[in-house]
Design a protein around this motif. Structure first.
Motif, PDB file in Angstrom:
ATOM      1  N   LYS A 150       0.739  -1.228  -0.083  1.00  0.00           N
ATOM      2  CA  LYS A 150       0.045  -0.028   0.128  1.00  0.00           C
ATOM      3  C   LYS A 150       0.755   1.239   0.070  1.00  0.00           C
ATOM      4  CE  LYS A 150      -4.338   1.002   2.127  1.00  0.00           C
ATOM      5  NZ  LYS A 150      -5.551   0.432   1.774  1.00  0.00           N
ATOM      6  N   PRO A 152       4.160   2.294  -1.214  1.00  0.00           N
ATOM      7  CA  PRO A 152       5.692   2.171  -2.154  1.00  0.00           C
ATOM      8  C   PRO A 152       6.390   3.451  -1.674  1.00  0.00           C
ATOM      9  CG  PRO A 152       3.941   2.588  -3.436  1.00  0.00           C
ATOM     10  CD  PRO A 152       3.183   2.297  -2.215  1.00  0.00           C
ATOM     11  N   ASN A 153       6.017   4.490  -1.475  1.00  0.00           N
ATOM     12  CA  ASN A 153       6.957   5.559  -1.236  1.00  0.00           C
ATOM     13  C   ASN A 153       7.457   5.586   0.204  1.00  0.00           C
ATOM     14  OD1 ASN A 153       6.596   7.150  -3.849  1.00  0.00           O
ATOM     15  ND2 ASN A 153       4.380   7.183  -3.292  1.00  0.00           N
ATOM     16  N   TYR A 347       7.842  -3.657  -3.595  1.00  0.00           N
ATOM     17  CA  TYR A 347       6.439  -2.946  -3.803  1.00  0.00           C
ATOM     18  C   TYR A 347       5.521  -4.225  -4.771  1.00  0.00           C
ATOM     19  CZ  TYR A 347       2.659  -0.229  -5.683  1.00  0.00           C
ATOM     20  OH  TYR A 347       1.284   0.594  -5.845  1.00  0.00           O
ATOM     21  N   MET A 351      -3.108  -3.745  -6.070  1.00  0.00           N
ATOM     22  CA  MET A 351      -4.310  -2.962  -6.217  1.00  0.00           C
ATOM     23  C   MET A 351      -4.523  -2.657  -7.588  1.00  0.00           C
ATOM     24  SD  MET A 351      -5.662  -3.317  -3.427  1.00  0.00           S
ATOM     25  CE  MET A 351      -6.082  -3.123  -1.770  1.00  0.00           C
ATOM     26  N   ASN A 352      -3.480  -2.815  -8.549  1.00  0.00           N
ATOM     27  CA  ASN A 352      -3.539  -2.195  -9.894  1.00  0.00           C
ATOM     28  C   ASN A 352      -4.702  -2.815 -10.374  1.00  0.00           C
ATOM     29  OD1 ASN A 352      -1.439  -0.910  -9.581  1.00  0.00           O
ATOM     30  ND2 ASN A 352      -0.413  -1.649 -11.211  1.00  0.00           N
ATOM     31  N   LEU A 353      -5.346  -2.121 -11.313  1.00  0.00           N
ATOM     32  CA  LEU A 353      -6.596  -2.716 -12.207  1.00  0.00           C
ATOM     33  C   LEU A 353      -5.944  -3.374 -13.495  1.00  0.00           C
ATOM     34  CD1 LEU A 353      -8.995   0.301 -11.807  1.00  0.00           C
ATOM     35  CD2 LEU A 353      -9.190  -1.917 -10.915  1.00  0.00           C
ATOM     36  N   ILE A 357      -2.075   0.955 -18.694  1.00  0.00           N
ATOM     37  CA  ILE A 357      -2.740   2.119 -17.992  1.00  0.00           C
ATOM     38  C   ILE A 357      -4.077   2.624 -18.767  1.00  0.00           C
ATOM     39  CG2 ILE A 357      -1.427   4.297 -19.055  1.00  0.00           C
ATOM     40  CD1 ILE A 357      -0.643   4.974 -16.049  1.00  0.00           C
ATOM     41  N   ALA A 360      -6.554   0.218 -17.563  1.00  0.00           N
ATOM     42  CA  ALA A 360      -6.668   0.334 -16.210  1.00  0.00           C
ATOM     43  C   ALA A 360      -7.640   1.435 -16.227  1.00  0.00           C
ATOM     44  CB  ALA A 360      -5.511   0.816 -15.448  1.00  0.00           C
ATOM     45  N   MET A 361      -7.506   2.655 -17.018  1.00  0.00           N
ATOM     46  CA  MET A 361      -8.309   3.986 -16.768  1.00  0.00           C
ATOM     47  C   MET A 361      -9.691   3.462 -17.358  1.00  0.00           C
ATOM     48  SD  MET A 361      -5.722   7.100 -18.045  1.00  0.00           S
ATOM     49  CE  MET A 361      -7.281   7.952 -18.569  1.00  0.00           C
ATOM     50  N   MET A 364     -11.471   1.796 -14.607  1.00  0.00           N
ATOM     51  CA  MET A 364     -11.818   2.781 -13.537  1.00  0.00           C
ATOM     52  C   MET A 364     -13.074   3.363 -13.810  1.00  0.00           C
ATOM     53  SD  MET A 364     -10.757   3.635 -10.726  1.00  0.00           S
ATOM     54  CE  MET A 364      -9.066   3.651 -10.354  1.00  0.00           C
ATOM     55  N   ARG A 388     -18.213   0.109  -3.118  1.00  0.00           N
ATOM     56  CA  ARG A 388     -16.976   0.414  -3.986  1.00  0.00           C
ATOM     57  C   ARG A 388     -16.243  -0.780  -4.460  1.00  0.00           C
ATOM     58  NH1 ARG A 388     -14.361   4.724  -7.067  1.00  0.00           N
ATOM     59  NH2 ARG A 388     -12.644   3.634  -7.683  1.00  0.00           N
ATOM     60  N   GLU A 392     -15.446  -2.835  -8.144  1.00  0.00           N
ATOM     61  CA  GLU A 392     -14.183  -3.101  -8.407  1.00  0.00           C
ATOM     62  C   GLU A 392     -14.133  -4.481  -8.945  1.00  0.00           C
ATOM     63  OE1 GLU A 392     -11.804  -0.093  -5.628  1.00  0.00           O
ATOM     64  OE2 GLU A 392     -10.884  -1.806  -5.920  1.00  0.00           O
ATOM     65  N   ARG A 396     -13.309  -6.501 -12.230  1.00  0.00           N
ATOM     66  CA  ARG A 396     -12.241  -7.270 -12.223  1.00  0.00           C
ATOM     67  C   ARG A 396     -12.659  -8.861 -12.624  1.00  0.00           C
ATOM     68  NH1 ARG A 396      -7.467  -5.360  -9.140  1.00  0.00           N
ATOM     69  NH2 ARG A 396      -8.054  -3.722  -7.952  1.00  0.00           N
TER      70      ARG A 396
ATOM     71  N   GLN B  32      -4.374   2.732  -8.153  1.00  0.00           N
ATOM     72  CA  GLN B  32      -4.968   1.572  -8.881  1.00  0.00           C
ATOM     73  C   GLN B  32      -4.930   1.643 -10.402  1.00  0.00           C
ATOM     74  OE1 GLN B  32      -9.010   1.855  -7.339  1.00  0.00           O
ATOM     75  NE2 GLN B  32      -8.757  -0.522  -6.685  1.00  0.00           N
ATOM     76  N   LEU B  33      -4.709   2.785 -11.026  1.00  0.00           N
ATOM     77  CA  LEU B  33      -4.275   2.813 -12.407  1.00  0.00           C
ATOM     78  C   LEU B  33      -3.078   2.493 -12.529  1.00  0.00           C
ATOM     79  CD1 LEU B  33      -6.055   6.253 -13.105  1.00  0.00           C
ATOM     80  CD2 LEU B  33      -7.086   3.669 -13.652  1.00  0.00           C
TER      81      LEU B  33
END
Lengths: 438, 140
Positions: A150, A152-153, A347, A351-353, A357, A360-361, A364, A388, A392, A396, B32-33
């Protein structure tokens, strides 16, 4: 490395398919499908929240048993400091450790000693000014897993030191070899654990190439076996086994490690949801003035671990009283023991869809669209933790819109309406024919 | 033409504890993206500063986020008092936040400087008595 091995598991027979665990899981790793809970392995961080909240005791921690001692010639119990707070009638560490020896161990080793060594190294690193602020403790395995999926930073903020358990296991083995004259592999080192995540760490060899711990035994299973003997042990059988000082023993309770670190600006956060909230803020650039963060997944710290036996508040009080009688004296560790991680935390963007990208968009946007149609009451009846999350899951491909009981009702009602319409139409037809016939 | 995803948020002006909610939601969406964590962090920090500014100085406002695979644009619009001296406001440590705000740990004068530092493009349109629109751009 078994990446997704988990200590926390489900007993399907006991599971009633209620929503208690579903709503409490901090990483939304649980779904209820066909009346039974299911743990999404890649999301679970082994914090044990579900074990705590399940009213049917269907959530369990898989760990080892004393049977495993038979596999070794010489066995050492690696004792978490939280263990000292588990007995209602004694607060003598020597009594507790002596009684533990009677369960078949040849020796005991206090993890609090390892905590003291980690404390000293942490102090050194904090003084060097080389750590990224705020530096985050690496002591809690569930918190490390949380960061890996959750935050990574924040990986760069973790002080990359091995856990007190891990370096204690190394030292315990070295000392056991000297005492017994046996080979290192003939010695069994068993961690007496307050927590499930430690078992996952040992089995998965996280942050180390190969864990020095041979088995993880839950504190509560040991406590049952010791409950009588600890009160009956004859005075002449009580040996002087305690060596660890206060700065290590106090790690069992939240705030203890932070206090021992000696850092001026510290935050001690406990309970996994509180940890998440604080980490969100750190990620947003807040708390940059803080030197050190102690973050523990369990309420009250390790004494609140899901594998403990005693009420955590009572255990905390006992640990505090024990610490009052201790100084900070410590026994040194072998210089060959490496203090830093062998491998860093990586990492895992679970949670990535989608890996693309653009895709994923699109997903989303579909999620937003579906979510808008939901009642947003997060009842959990669908088996997903929130409206929510259901949206998802649908995108998925794990769930359907009609898993929502409100959506199902809408559909049924629309269907009923259509049938009435059809019925009306049918009633109409013969009459029309009649009229035409006349 | 690449897909563009748009998000719209209202920022409540009278509740400090809720400042950060929007940046938190956007952070979750970007994660998530699958955006690079470093980019997500920059957006989160800059947006959080903007949100705090909206609450402290302008009684809230609106935030529009446009997400494209290669670029994220955040437009933060308020109808607050406007910024009297933009050059001063961009100076680190300069703050017009009142005592009560500082008591809460905000108003250190790092808002706009941090928004500049963590974004790849910052544009501010402000008019006294009318409001301020801050546009932040991030290269993904």
């Amino acid at each position: 490395m078994e990446t997704y091995w988990h200590s926390v598991t489900l007993d399907r027979d006991l599971c009633k398919g209620c929503t208690n665990c579903l709503k409490h899981c901090p990483t939304q790793a649980i779904r209820v499908q066909k009346g039974k809970a299911k743990i999404l392995k890649e999301r679970c961080i082994d914090c044990g929240e579900c074990i705590r909240v399940c009213p049917y005791h269907a959530k369990k921690a898989v760990a080892d048993s004393l049977e495993m001692l038979k596999e070794f010639k010489y066995n050492v119990a690696l004792v978490a400091p939280a263990f000292y707070g588990q007995f209602s009638k004694t607060e003598s560490v020597d009594v507790i450790l002596s009684a533990l020896l009677d369960l078949g161990f040849d020796d005991v080793f206090e993890v609090a000693r390892g905590a003291q060594v980690v404390t000293e190294k942490t102090k050194e690193l904090l003084a060097s000014g080389e750590l990224m602020k705020p530096a985050i403790s690496s002591a809690c395995p569930a918190v490390l897993r949380l960061i890996a999926i959750k935050f990574p930073n924040l990986i760069a903020n973790i002080v990359p030191l091995k856990s007190p358990m891990e370096i204690s296991a190394e030292q315990a083995r070295i000392e056991a070899v000297k005492k017994s004259g046996l080979k290192p592999e003939e010695i069994g080192v068993f961690f007496i654990s307050p927590c499930a995540a430690k078992a996952t760490f040992v089995k998965g060899n996280y942050t180390v190439k190969k864990s020095e711990v041979d088995g993880v035994i839950p504190i509560k299973s040991i406590c049952i076996k010791m409950s009588r003997s600890v009160n009956k042990i004859a005075e002449e059988n009580v040996r002087e086994l305690r060596n660890a000082g206060k700065s290590g023993v106090i790690w069992a309770t939240s705030g203890g490690e932070a206090e021992s670190s000696g850092a001026e600006k510290v935050i001690a956060v406990d309970e996994i949801h509180n940890v998440i909230k604080l980490f969100e803020e750190i990620e947003d650039g807040k708390h940059g003035d803080i030197d050190y963060v102690e973050a523990l997944a369990c309420p009250g710290g390790c004494v609140g671990g899901p594998l403990t036996a005693e009420n955590s508040f009572s255990a905390r009080s006992k640990i505090q009283r024990i610490c009052k009688g201790l100084d900070d004296g410590m026994l040194p560790f072998d210089e060959t023991i490496k203090m830093f991680w062998d491998e860093s935390i990586v990492y895992r963007p679970i949670m990535n869809l989608d890996s693309d990208i653009n895709v994923a968009m699109q997903k989303m946007m579909k999620i937003e669209e579906i979510y808008e149609g939901f009642p947003k009451i997060d009842c959990g009846s669908c088996g997903s933790p929130s409206c929510r999350a259901l949206a998802e899951d649908i995108v998925r491909g794990y769930a359907r819109e009609t898993d929502c009981i409100f959506k199902l009702r809408e559909k049924v009602s629309a269907l009923a309406h259509d049938m009435i319409e059809l019925e009306n139409l049918n009633m109409h037809l013969p009459q029309t024919n009649k009229q035409e016939g006349n | 033409m690449a897909e563009l995803m748009k998000l719209h948020y209202e920022v409540n002006g009278d509740d400090f504890t809720r400042a950060g909610e929007t940046s938190s939601k956007v952070k979750k969406t970007l994660n998530q993206l699958g955006f690079n964590p470093e980019v997500v962090r920059k957006v989160a920090i800059a947006m959080y500063e903007g949100e705090i500014n909206m609450v402290i100085h302008a009684d809230g406002g609106e935030i529009d986020v446009a997400i494209a695979p290669e670029k994220i644009t955040v437009v933060m619009k308020d109808v607050g008092p406007g910024i009297p001296d933009l050059d001063m406001a961009m100076t680190e440590g300069f703050s017009t936040a009142d005592h009560s705000v500082r008591e809460l740990g905000f108003g250190a004068g790092m808002g706009l400087p941090n928004m500049k530092k963590y974004s790849d493009g910052l544009n501010i349109e402000t008019e006294l008595g009318k409001g301020t629109t801050v546009t932040l751009e991030f290269n993904a």
